[in-house]
Design an enzyme around this catalytic site. Sequence first.
Site, PDB file in Angstrom:
ATOM      1  N   GLY A  12     -12.397 -41.542   0.999  1.00  0.00           N
ATOM      2  CA  GLY A  12     -11.822 -40.099   1.796  1.00  0.00           C
ATOM      3  C   GLY A  12     -11.860 -38.845   0.872  1.00  0.00           C
ATOM      4  O   GLY A  12     -11.263 -37.640   1.179  1.00  0.00           O
ATOM      5  N   SER A  13     -12.625 -38.909  -0.262  1.00  0.00           N
ATOM      6  CA  SER A  13     -12.232 -37.593  -0.914  1.00  0.00           C
ATOM      7  C   SER A  13     -13.128 -36.556  -0.555  1.00  0.00           C
ATOM      8  O   SER A  13     -12.725 -35.447  -0.800  1.00  0.00           O
ATOM      9  CB  SER A  13     -12.900 -38.056  -2.518  1.00  0.00           C
ATOM     10  OG  SER A  13     -14.381 -38.240  -2.426  1.00  0.00           O
ATOM     11  N   ASN A  14     -14.318 -36.640   0.237  1.00  0.00           N
ATOM     12  CA  ASN A  14     -14.813 -35.462   0.902  1.00  0.00           C
ATOM     13  C   ASN A  14     -14.183 -34.971   1.828  1.00  0.00           C
ATOM     14  O   ASN A  14     -14.133 -34.022   2.065  1.00  0.00           O
ATOM     15  CB  ASN A  14     -16.142 -36.187   1.595  1.00  0.00           C
ATOM     16  CG  ASN A  14     -17.440 -35.928   0.502  1.00  0.00           C
ATOM     17  OD1 ASN A  14     -17.799 -34.871  -0.061  1.00  0.00           O
ATOM     18  ND2 ASN A  14     -17.708 -37.148   0.085  1.00  0.00           N
ATOM     19  N   LEU A  84     -19.142 -45.392   8.394  1.00  0.00           N
ATOM     20  CA  LEU A  84     -19.957 -46.576   8.159  1.00  0.00           C
ATOM     21  C   LEU A  84     -20.605 -47.122   9.596  1.00  0.00           C
ATOM     22  O   LEU A  84     -21.350 -47.872   9.689  1.00  0.00           O
ATOM     23  CB  LEU A  84     -19.333 -47.795   7.393  1.00  0.00           C
ATOM     24  CG  LEU A  84     -19.350 -47.311   5.783  1.00  0.00           C
ATOM     25  CD1 LEU A  84     -19.122 -48.353   4.970  1.00  0.00           C
ATOM     26  CD2 LEU A  84     -20.463 -46.519   5.109  1.00  0.00           C
ATOM     27  N   ASN A 101     -23.503 -35.345   9.570  1.00  0.00           N
ATOM     28  CA  ASN A 101     -22.979 -36.522   8.576  1.00  0.00           C
ATOM     29  C   ASN A 101     -23.525 -36.027   7.113  1.00  0.00           C
ATOM     30  O   ASN A 101     -24.396 -35.062   6.903  1.00  0.00           O
ATOM     31  CB  ASN A 101     -23.905 -37.687   9.207  1.00  0.00           C
ATOM     32  CG  ASN A 101     -23.678 -39.027   8.109  1.00  0.00           C
ATOM     33  OD1 ASN A 101     -22.533 -39.206   7.616  1.00  0.00           O
ATOM     34  ND2 ASN A 101     -24.852 -39.373   7.715  1.00  0.00           N
ATOM     35  N   HIS A 103     -25.088 -37.584   3.655  1.00  0.00           N
ATOM     36  CA  HIS A 103     -25.750 -38.716   3.279  1.00  0.00           C
ATOM     37  C   HIS A 103     -26.071 -38.629   1.547  1.00  0.00           C
ATOM     38  O   HIS A 103     -26.662 -37.708   1.563  1.00  0.00           O
ATOM     39  CB  HIS A 103     -27.022 -39.228   3.893  1.00  0.00           C
ATOM     40  CG  HIS A 103     -27.604 -40.663   3.552  1.00  0.00           C
ATOM     41  ND1 HIS A 103     -27.003 -41.757   4.137  1.00  0.00           N
ATOM     42  CD2 HIS A 103     -28.364 -40.878   2.634  1.00  0.00           C
ATOM     43  CE1 HIS A 103     -27.734 -42.824   3.477  1.00  0.00           C
ATOM     44  NE2 HIS A 103     -28.631 -42.540   2.588  1.00  0.00           N
ATOM     45  N   ASP A 144     -29.192 -41.951  10.204  1.00  0.00           N
ATOM     46  CA  ASP A 144     -29.785 -41.026   9.319  1.00  0.00           C
ATOM     47  C   ASP A 144     -31.163 -40.403   9.660  1.00  0.00           C
ATOM     48  O   ASP A 144     -31.853 -40.123   8.742  1.00  0.00           O
ATOM     49  CB  ASP A 144     -30.058 -41.868   7.875  1.00  0.00           C
ATOM     50  CG  ASP A 144     -28.731 -42.547   7.373  1.00  0.00           C
ATOM     51  OD1 ASP A 144     -27.799 -42.010   7.686  1.00  0.00           O
ATOM     52  OD2 ASP A 144     -28.920 -43.554   6.582  1.00  0.00           O
ATOM     53  N   GLU A 173     -21.475 -32.799  -3.211  1.00  0.00           N
ATOM     54  CA  GLU A 173     -21.027 -33.027  -1.965  1.00  0.00           C
ATOM     55  C   GLU A 173     -19.723 -32.060  -1.877  1.00  0.00           C
ATOM     56  O   GLU A 173     -19.606 -31.512  -0.923  1.00  0.00           O
ATOM     57  CB  GLU A 173     -20.304 -34.509  -1.784  1.00  0.00           C
ATOM     58  CG  GLU A 173     -21.592 -35.209  -1.279  1.00  0.00           C
ATOM     59  CD  GLU A 173     -21.474 -36.878  -1.102  1.00  0.00           C
ATOM     60  OE1 GLU A 173     -22.140 -37.651  -0.460  1.00  0.00           O
ATOM     61  OE2 GLU A 173     -20.342 -37.361  -1.503  1.00  0.00           O
TER      62      GLU A 173
HETATM   63  C1  GRF Z   1     -20.251 -40.128   0.054  1.00  0.00           C
HETATM   64  O1  GRF Z   1     -20.807 -40.149  -1.008  1.00  0.00           O
HETATM   65  C2  GRF Z   1     -20.973 -39.879   1.117  1.00  0.00           C
HETATM   66  O2  GRF Z   1     -22.269 -39.324   0.940  1.00  0.00           O
HETATM   67  C3  GRF Z   1     -21.166 -41.211   1.656  1.00  0.00           C
HETATM   68  O3  GRF Z   1     -19.832 -42.136   1.486  1.00  0.00           O
HETATM   69  C4  GRF Z   1     -19.335 -41.419   0.218  1.00  0.00           C
HETATM   70  C5  GRF Z   1     -18.004 -41.278   0.648  1.00  0.00           C
HETATM   71  O4  GRF Z   1     -17.071 -40.791  -0.404  1.00  0.00           O
HETATM   72  N1  GRF Z   1     -21.555 -41.127   3.034  1.00  0.00           N
HETATM   73  P1  GRF Z   1     -15.505 -40.384  -0.214  1.00  0.00           P
HETATM   74  O5  GRF Z   1     -15.052 -41.325   0.831  1.00  0.00           O
HETATM   75  O6  GRF Z   1     -15.715 -39.013   0.757  1.00  0.00           O
HETATM   76  O7  GRF Z   1     -14.976 -40.507  -1.442  1.00  0.00           O
END
Ligand code: GRF
Length: 189
Positions: A12-14, A84, A101, A103, A144, A173
């Site tokens: 969940g860093s994004n 996922l 999403n 990717h 996708d 990202e």
């Molecule tokens: C990211 O690289 C995203 O593109 C992919 O899974 C990764 C998730 O990373 N679908 P995080 O959980 O946000 O750290």
Amino acid sequence: MKRIVILASGSGSNAENIINYFKNSAVFKVVLVLSNKKDAKVLDRANRLGVSNGSFNRVDFSSSDTVLNILKENADYVILAGFLWKLPEAIVNAFPNKIINIHPALLPKYGGKGMYGMHVHEAVVANNEKESGITIHYVNENYDEGAIIFQESFEVLPTDTAEDVANKIHTLEYKNFPKVIEKVMLENG
Ligand code: GRF
């Protein structure tokens, strides 16, 4: 106020980056983080950041309207940030052009079933690709395959490992995903 709900399966860093990006906005807000894994690190991050969160199981998601109804009640936009599971048609149909999403590759290459997380970067390195990058796209009922909104690429060096590629991906990202989400919400309403 446009309300964002994030679905995530892992670290969940994004998700954290998106929450922080919108935290001082008067018009956009991450209101909820949901995961298909009850021990996913993304839920700890949401707790720490004071964002409501919870988990669901397969039945909630795919064979009942539980998650669909939660999303209908809470979300203007649904953001998949490392999520996922394939989305059921009912959810896709309820949010046309409102599910986005990210990717970690340059779709249509390295997309589809099994192409997630490190599998993507390992395949990119194994095939001696000269470039990789990120794809931000709308979600339809196929993995996708929704319309592409944004891509950015970088050079893969002959010495890069899959971990190096993953790090470069994450940097791109963090830089782009919140901004692209914001732009879509501003343009599409
Ligand atoms: C990211 O690289 C995203 O593109 C992919 O899974 C990764 C998730 O990373 N679908 P995080 O959980 O946000 O750290």
